[in-house]
Design a protein around this motif. Sequence first.
Motif, short mmCIF file in Angstrom:
data_model
loop_
_atom_site.label_atom_id
_atom_site.label_comp_id
_atom_site.label_asym_id
_atom_site.label_seq_id
_atom_site.Cartn_x
_atom_site.Cartn_y
_atom_site.Cartn_z
N ASN A 44 -3.88 1.30 -13.38
CA ASN A 44 -4.28 2.48 -12.37
C ASN A 44 -3.98 3.54 -13.41
OD1 ASN A 44 -4.64 2.06 -9.45
ND2 ASN A 44 -2.25 1.39 -9.89
N ASP A 69 0.62 4.12 -3.61
CA ASP A 69 1.17 5.62 -2.72
C ASP A 69 1.74 6.39 -2.88
OD1 ASP A 69 -1.72 5.29 -1.03
OD2 ASP A 69 -0.85 5.49 0.42
N THR A 82 1.31 6.68 -6.76
CA THR A 82 -0.15 7.28 -6.88
C THR A 82 0.52 9.13 -7.08
OG1 THR A 82 -1.91 5.82 -5.71
CG2 THR A 82 -2.10 8.59 -6.23
N SER A 83 1.36 9.66 -5.87
CA SER A 83 2.08 10.55 -6.41
C SER A 83 2.83 11.12 -7.06
CB SER A 83 3.03 11.31 -4.48
OG SER A 83 1.60 10.51 -3.39
N THR A 138 0.61 -0.97 0.54
CA THR A 138 -0.04 0.09 0.11
C THR A 138 0.99 1.07 -0.22
OG1 THR A 138 -2.14 -1.06 1.09
CG2 THR A 138 -1.33 1.28 1.27
N TRP A 139 2.17 1.34 0.81
CA TRP A 139 3.10 2.43 0.83
C TRP A 139 3.51 2.47 -0.58
CZ3 TRP A 139 8.09 3.78 -0.31
CH2 TRP A 139 8.67 5.24 0.59
N TRP A 152 1.38 -1.41 -11.22
CA TRP A 152 0.89 -0.19 -10.30
C TRP A 152 0.28 0.30 -11.96
CZ3 TRP A 152 1.13 5.06 -12.04
CH2 TRP A 152 -0.22 5.57 -10.93
#
Length: 154
Positions: free
Chosen positions: A61, A26, A29-30, A22-23, A57
């Motif tokens: 995504n 994130d 995503t950033s 999850t880290w 990812w």
Amino acid sequence: MESIMRGVTVTGTRETSHRNPTWYADLFTSYLGPFATDEAHFYVGGATGIDSLAVLWLAGNTKSGITVVVPGTIAEQPADARQAIGQSRDRLTSVVELAAASLQTSAYHARNRWMVDRSELVIGFPLEGTGASGTWYTINYAAEQSKPRLVVPV
């Protein structure tokens, strides 16, 4: 306004077990998300760690193009890297096997230069506290080519 195809190389540490998935999601995503337009094209090595996590990812995504580049063949990659490539196969634009005779450091450097040469931006995720690695080699090669670099230690 005309869209411009933007090539982005993603490079990073193979050591990612010190953080949970999850880290990394994130993090991507950033730091990958803002560049992941429909017109963008990502070049990612097919190794363990950041490479595999980034491929998964990006495939899950984004609608960006994705090319996985390996120094030898896919069959020579670690099992988890082969699994990430296989799991993302329907989203990959291409897989490039550079067919190096042996998987020495020079073959990985050649793979990294191949990706940078086709990119306008390099995003590097080096292991925090390290200074000599394939990730730093790639970031420094991009600097020699006067290409922008985004460095995000993990």
